[in-house]
Design a protein around this motif. Structure first.
Motif, PDB file in Angstrom:
ATOM      1  N   TYR A  63       0.832  -1.201   0.000  1.00 25.25           N
ATOM      2  CA  TYR A  63       0.000   0.000   0.000  1.00 25.25           C
ATOM      3  C   TYR A  63       0.870   1.255   0.000  1.00 25.25           C
ATOM      4  N   ALA A  64       1.972   1.226   0.759  1.00 30.05           N
ATOM      5  CA  ALA A  64       2.854   2.392   0.844  1.00 30.05           C
ATOM      6  C   ALA A  64       3.560   2.652  -0.483  1.00 30.05           C
ATOM      7  N   ALA A  65       3.998   1.586  -1.153  1.00 29.23           N
ATOM      8  CA  ALA A  65       4.642   1.749  -2.457  1.00 29.23           C
ATOM      9  C   ALA A  65       3.660   2.340  -3.467  1.00 29.23           C
ATOM     10  N   ALA A  66       2.413   1.881  -3.416  1.00 27.26           N
ATOM     11  CA  ALA A  66       1.395   2.435  -4.316  1.00 27.26           C
ATOM     12  C   ALA A  66       1.162   3.911  -4.017  1.00 27.26           C
ATOM     13  N   ALA A  67       1.148   4.275  -2.744  1.00 23.18           N
ATOM     14  CA  ALA A  67       0.971   5.682  -2.368  1.00 23.18           C
ATOM     15  C   ALA A  67       2.096   6.534  -2.932  1.00 23.18           C
ATOM     16  N   ALA A  68       3.327   6.046  -2.830  1.00 21.86           N
ATOM     17  CA  ALA A  68       4.468   6.779  -3.378  1.00 21.86           C
ATOM     18  C   ALA A  68       4.346   6.931  -4.890  1.00 21.86           C
ATOM     19  N   ASN A  69       3.883   5.891  -5.559  1.00 19.53           N
ATOM     20  CA  ASN A  69       3.708   5.962  -7.016  1.00 19.53           C
ATOM     21  C   ASN A  69       2.664   7.002  -7.396  1.00 19.53           C
ATOM     22  N   VAL A  70       1.583   7.071  -6.640  1.00 22.26           N
ATOM     23  CA  VAL A  70       0.554   8.086  -6.909  1.00 22.26           C
ATOM     24  C   VAL A  70       1.132   9.477  -6.717  1.00 22.26           C
ATOM     25  N   LEU A  71       1.929   9.649  -5.672  1.00 24.19           N
ATOM     26  CA  LEU A  71       2.518  10.964  -5.387  1.00 24.19           C
ATOM     27  C   LEU A  71       3.369  11.442  -6.559  1.00 24.19           C
ATOM     28  N   MET A  72       3.995  10.517  -7.256  1.00 24.02           N
ATOM     29  CA  MET A  72       4.873  10.868  -8.383  1.00 24.02           C
ATOM     30  C   MET A  72       4.137  10.921  -9.727  1.00 24.02           C
ATOM     31  N   ALA A  73       2.885  10.470  -9.752  1.00 21.87           N
ATOM     32  CA  ALA A  73       2.160  10.343 -11.019  1.00 21.87           C
ATOM     33  C   ALA A  73       1.846  11.711 -11.626  1.00 21.87           C
ATOM     34  N   GLU A  74       1.914  11.785 -12.949  1.00 22.25           N
ATOM     35  CA  GLU A  74       1.625  13.041 -13.640  1.00 22.25           C
ATOM     36  C   GLU A  74       0.133  13.358 -13.662  1.00 22.25           C
ATOM     37  N   ASP A  75      -0.690  12.343 -13.769  1.00 18.37           N
ATOM     38  CA  ASP A  75      -2.137  12.568 -13.878  1.00 18.37           C
ATOM     39  C   ASP A  75      -2.880  11.549 -13.014  1.00 18.37           C
ATOM     40  N   PRO A  76      -2.770  11.672 -11.693  1.00 15.31           N
ATOM     41  CA  PRO A  76      -3.373  10.668 -10.816  1.00 15.31           C
ATOM     42  C   PRO A  76      -4.895  10.765 -10.774  1.00 15.31           C
ATOM     43  N   GLN A  77      -5.518   9.650 -10.436  1.00 14.56           N
ATOM     44  CA  GLN A  77      -6.963   9.631 -10.221  1.00 14.56           C
ATOM     45  C   GLN A  77      -7.296  10.384  -8.932  1.00 14.56           C
ATOM     46  N   GLU A  78      -8.543  10.817  -8.836  1.00 15.64           N
ATOM     47  CA  GLU A  78      -8.958  11.459  -7.592  1.00 15.64           C
ATOM     48  C   GLU A  78      -9.141  10.431  -6.485  1.00 15.64           C
ATOM     49  N   VAL A  79      -9.617   9.243  -6.825  1.00 19.91           N
ATOM     50  CA  VAL A  79      -9.884   8.206  -5.832  1.00 19.91           C
ATOM     51  C   VAL A  79      -9.289   6.887  -6.297  1.00 19.91           C
ATOM     52  N   TYR A  80      -8.619   6.211  -5.371  1.00 20.22           N
ATOM     53  CA  TYR A  80      -8.136   4.851  -5.595  1.00 20.22           C
ATOM     54  C   TYR A  80      -8.704   3.965  -4.496  1.00 20.22           C
ATOM     55  N   GLU A  81      -9.347   2.889  -4.884  1.00 23.07           N
ATOM     56  CA  GLU A  81      -9.786   1.888  -3.916  1.00 23.07           C
ATOM     57  C   GLU A  81      -8.736   0.776  -3.919  1.00 23.07           C
ATOM     58  N   PHE A  82      -7.738   0.931  -3.073  1.00 22.64           N
ATOM     59  CA  PHE A  82      -6.620  -0.009  -3.039  1.00 22.64           C
ATOM     60  C   PHE A  82      -6.986  -1.256  -2.241  1.00 22.64           C
ATOM     61  N   ALA A  83      -6.775  -2.424  -2.830  1.00 25.01           N
ATOM     62  CA  ALA A  83      -7.074  -3.685  -2.155  1.00 25.01           C
ATOM     63  C   ALA A  83      -6.358  -4.824  -2.852  1.00 25.01           C
ATOM     64  N   GLY A  84      -5.996  -5.825  -2.061  1.00 27.18           N
ATOM     65  CA  GLY A  84      -5.534  -7.077  -2.628  1.00 27.18           C
ATOM     66  C   GLY A  84      -6.732  -7.918  -3.042  1.00 27.18           C
ATOM     67  N   ALA A  85      -6.474  -9.153  -3.440  1.00 28.97           N
ATOM     68  CA  ALA A  85      -7.559 -10.045  -3.836  1.00 28.97           C
ATOM     69  C   ALA A  85      -8.519 -10.266  -2.681  1.00 28.97           C
ATOM     70  N   ALA A  86      -9.815 -10.270  -2.967  1.00 28.64           N
ATOM     71  CA  ALA A  86     -10.822 -10.460  -1.922  1.00 28.64           C
ATOM     72  C   ALA A  86     -10.781 -11.900  -1.411  1.00 28.64           C
ATOM     73  N   ARG A  87     -10.637 -12.055  -0.088  1.00 23.13           N
ATOM     74  CA  ARG A  87     -10.574 -13.386   0.528  1.00 23.13           C
ATOM     75  C   ARG A  87     -11.398 -13.410   1.805  1.00 23.13           C
ATOM     76  N   THR A  88     -11.931 -14.578   2.124  1.00 27.63           N
ATOM     77  CA  THR A  88     -12.545 -14.804   3.419  1.00 27.63           C
ATOM     78  C   THR A  88     -11.469 -15.210   4.416  1.00 27.63           C
ATOM     79  N   TYR A  89     -11.829 -15.246   5.690  1.00 27.86           N
ATOM     80  CA  TYR A  89     -10.881 -15.750   6.685  1.00 27.86           C
ATOM     81  C   TYR A  89     -10.549 -17.219   6.440  1.00 27.86           C
ATOM     82  N   ALA A  90     -11.530 -17.980   5.975  1.00 23.48           N
ATOM     83  CA  ALA A  90     -11.261 -19.388   5.686  1.00 23.48           C
ATOM     84  C   ALA A  90     -10.200 -19.510   4.604  1.00 23.48           C
ATOM     85  N   GLU A  91     -10.294 -18.671   3.581  1.00 27.86           N
ATOM     86  CA  GLU A  91      -9.298 -18.695   2.505  1.00 27.86           C
ATOM     87  C   GLU A  91      -7.949 -18.188   2.996  1.00 27.86           C
ATOM     88  N   LEU A  92      -7.972 -17.194   3.868  1.00 28.08           N
ATOM     89  CA  LEU A  92      -6.717 -16.722   4.454  1.00 28.08           C
ATOM     90  C   LEU A  92      -6.074 -17.829   5.281  1.00 28.08           C
TER      91      LEU A  92
END
Length: 284
Positions: free
Chosen positions: A175-204
Motif C-alpha cells: 500500500y505504501a509503495a502504491a501511495a508513493a507511485n501516486v505521489l509521483m504520477a503526472e495525472d493521478p486519479q482522484e480516488v483509488y480503492e486499493f485492495a488485494g484479492a478479496a478473501r474470506t478468513y477461511a481462505e486466508l
C-alpha cells in the motif's frame, strides 16, 4: 520537484519514503516527523522537518516550499481527536500553498457505514473544500493486522475468527509503495480503492496452512466466543472486546472490494497470499 511524507517514522511512512528515495533520490524527499532523533536515525540522507498534527503552525512551516505531500492518516486515540488533528494538517497544507496531496483514507469513505470511516470522510471533505489537487488512497486491510490469526497457525494452533465476508488483504509496504507511485504520477486519479484479492478468513487460513506447512483447524465462532478466546490468553474483557471489534469492518462488508487499483498502480499483482504471510512471519 520536492516531495514530502508526513508521519514518516511510522511503518507506512518508512516504506513510502524508501520507495520515493529509490526513484527520485533522498535529497528530493522531505521527511516530516514528530521525533527528530528517530527521523535522523531512520533517514540519514533525507532532509527532515519537525511537524505534529496537533500544531497547525508547525505543520505549515514543515510544508513550506513543498509541492506534493503524502498525508499519512494518524491513529485514533491521540491527545487531540483524529478529526481535529487531520483538519489541522489540511489547514496547514492550504496555508503553505501545497499543490497536490495524496491522503491515506478508508475504503469507500464517503458511503461506508463503518465507524472507522467517519474521520476519513471528514478529512476527505476538508481537502476537497480547499481546492488543492488531491488523490484519496482508500486502503483496504493490511495483512499485518492479522498477526494473532497468523501466529496461531504458525504455532500449529487452531486459528479462530468471527467475521463473515471478505477483505482485500495486502502487505502494508505494498500500500505504501502504491501511495508513493501516486505521489509521483503526472495525472493521478482522484480516488483509488486499493485492495488485494478479496478473501474470506477461511481462505486466508488456507494460505496460512500453505505458508507454514501446518494443518491446524480454521474455525469460525461467534463474536462473543472470539472475545472469550482472547480473554483466555490473559487480556481483560475491554481489551479483548476491542481486539475482536477489529473484524467488524470485514463482517459488515466495508472491506469487500474487487478493485484492481492496487495492482494497476504497483504495476504488478500484490504478493501471493502465502508468500506475503511468510514475509510477515519471518519479521516476527
Amino acid at each position: 520537484m520536492k516531495f514530502a511524507v508526513t508521519a514518516a517514522t511510522g511503518k507506512f511512512g518508512q516504506s513510502a519514503v524508501s520507495t520515493l528515495n529509490a526513484k527520485v533520490g533522498p535529497e528530493n524527499v522531505l521527511v516530516i516527523a514528530r521525533n527528530q532523533d528517530k527521523a535522523t536515525q531512520l533517514f540519514p540522507d533525507n532532509p527532515i522537518r519537525i511537524g505534529n498534527y496537533d500544531d497547525v503552525d508547525a505543520m505549515t512551516k514543515a510544508f513550506e516550499d513543498v509541492k506534493r505531500v503524502l498525508f499519512v492518516s494518524s491513529q485514533p486515540g491521540g491527545p487531540v481527536d483524529r478529526a481535529t488533528a487531520h483538519k489541522n494538517v489540511v489547514t496547514a497544507l492550504n496555508a503553505a500553498h501545497v499543490k497536490f496531496v495524496a491522503y491515506t483514507s478508508f475504503p469507500h469513505a464517503q458511503t461506508a457505514v463503518s465507524a472507522l470511516a467517519s474521520d476519513h470522510r471528514a478529512t476527505e471533505n476538508a481537502i476537497t473544500a480547499t481546492n488543492i489537487a488531491h488523490s484519496f488512497l482508500r486502503n483496504n486491510w493490511y495483512l499485518e493486522n492479522e498477526m494473532g490469526f497468523l501466529q496461531s497457525g504458525n504455532h500449529n494452533q487452531e486459528a479462530l475468527y468471527w467475521a463473515n465476508n471478505t477483505a482485500g488483504w495486502a502487505l502494508e509496504r505494498e500500500y505504501a509503495a502504491a501511495a508513493a507511485n501516486v505521489l509521483m504520477a503526472e495525472d493521478p486519479q482522484e480516488v483509488y480503492e486499493f485492495a488485494g484479492a478479496a478473501r474470506t478468513y477461511a481462505e486466508l487460513g488456507q494460505a496460512l496452512q500453505k505458508a507454514t506447512g501446518n494443518q491446524f483447524k480454521i474455525t469460525q465462532v461467534s463474536q462473543e466466543a472470539y472475545t472469550q478466546s482472547l480473554e483466555a490468553t490473559g487480556l481483560d474483557y475491554d481489551t479483548a472486546a476491542l481486539f475482536a471489534s477489529f473484524q467488524a469492518p470485514i463482517n459488515d462488508g466495508a472491506l469487500a472490494e474487487t478493485s484492481a487499483d492496487l495492482a494497476n498502480v504497483l504495476g504488478h499483482q500484490p504478493l501471493e497470499a502465502s508468500a506475503a504471510i511468510q514475509e510477515i512471519l519471518a519479521r516476527s
